[in-house]
Design a protein around this motif. Sequence first.
Motif, PDB file in Angstrom:
ATOM      1  N   MET A 171       0.822  -1.202   0.000  1.00 28.42           N
ATOM      2  CA  MET A 171       0.000   0.000   0.000  1.00 28.42           C
ATOM      3  C   MET A 171       0.864   1.264   0.000  1.00 28.42           C
ATOM      4  N   VAL A 172       2.001   1.212   0.677  1.00 24.68           N
ATOM      5  CA  VAL A 172       2.926   2.347   0.635  1.00 24.68           C
ATOM      6  C   VAL A 172       3.400   2.585  -0.794  1.00 24.68           C
ATOM      7  N   GLU A 173       3.816   1.507  -1.455  1.00 25.33           N
ATOM      8  CA  GLU A 173       4.306   1.624  -2.829  1.00 25.33           C
ATOM      9  C   GLU A 173       3.208   2.125  -3.765  1.00 25.33           C
ATOM     10  N   LYS A 174       2.005   1.666  -3.565  1.00 27.04           N
ATOM     11  CA  LYS A 174       0.887   2.056  -4.416  1.00 27.04           C
ATOM     12  C   LYS A 174       0.526   3.527  -4.236  1.00 27.04           C
ATOM     13  N   ASN A 175       0.688   4.045  -3.003  1.00 26.75           N
ATOM     14  CA  ASN A 175       0.249   5.408  -2.692  1.00 26.75           C
ATOM     15  C   ASN A 175       1.398   6.363  -2.395  1.00 26.75           C
ATOM     16  N   LYS A 176       2.603   6.011  -2.817  1.00 24.96           N
ATOM     17  CA  LYS A 176       3.773   6.809  -2.445  1.00 24.96           C
ATOM     18  C   LYS A 176       3.779   8.218  -3.036  1.00 24.96           C
ATOM     19  N   ASN A 177       2.990   8.443  -4.057  1.00 24.11           N
ATOM     20  CA  ASN A 177       2.942   9.768  -4.675  1.00 24.11           C
ATOM     21  C   ASN A 177       1.748  10.600  -4.214  1.00 24.11           C
ATOM     22  N   SER A 178       1.072  10.132  -3.165  1.00 24.52           N
ATOM     23  CA  SER A 178      -0.079  10.877  -2.635  1.00 24.52           C
ATOM     24  C   SER A 178       0.027  10.963  -1.119  1.00 24.52           C
TER      25      SER A 178
END
Length: 218
Positions: free
Chosen positions: A65-72
């Motif tokens: 989830m960190v990798e998926k949302n790292k740009n937000s």
Amino acid sequence: MAYEKSVASTTTTLDPSVIKVLRNTYALLAMTLAFSAIMCGVAMAINAPYMGLWTLLPFFICLWMVEKNKNSSAGLIWVFALTGWMGFTLGPIISFYLATSGTEPVITALGGTALIFLACSGYVLVTRKELSFMGGFLMVGILMAFVAAIANFFLQIQGLALALSCIFLLISSGVIMWQTSAIIHGGERNYISATVTLYVMIYNVFTSLLHLLGMSND
């Protein structure tokens, strides 16, 4: 001439974008370490049990989830979820060592971890070494060590456990240097990803030192 060029390159002021990533990374890292320490204290206070390999399931979910949302901004929430969980799972481990070996190995491991992190990151920040060539070797090494550690969870070979602690300690120290170099030289511009990498390596260094010191006391 080559030497003068090398010296000049190591003394050049860092690019503002690099400074921003470093500042955000270290600020978030400090906050996650503090939050992790709080969660560790909570686990110790409620006498949470050691969950073994089950701790990996929430870890990988949070990591994904960190990798998926790292740009937000949602990535920040998952960073704290990840580090909070890792801190919580550290509570039973520290409680075990406090009960069996006293406070000395825990305090020594904390001091050793801080020293290793400062030495590794400080060396790269001062010398401006370009260490991108280490990335593949370090990733393969830590993956192999991780698989071996899972296997040894069932095998319970003390000699292998000791060797794996040494390997994790060395590889994690290398990853700290590699990640710091990646920030300096433009290979990493996402402070959330950088923070998670550094945090996990600090966690590995601490638990490896704690294991080695605990075995030494035994």
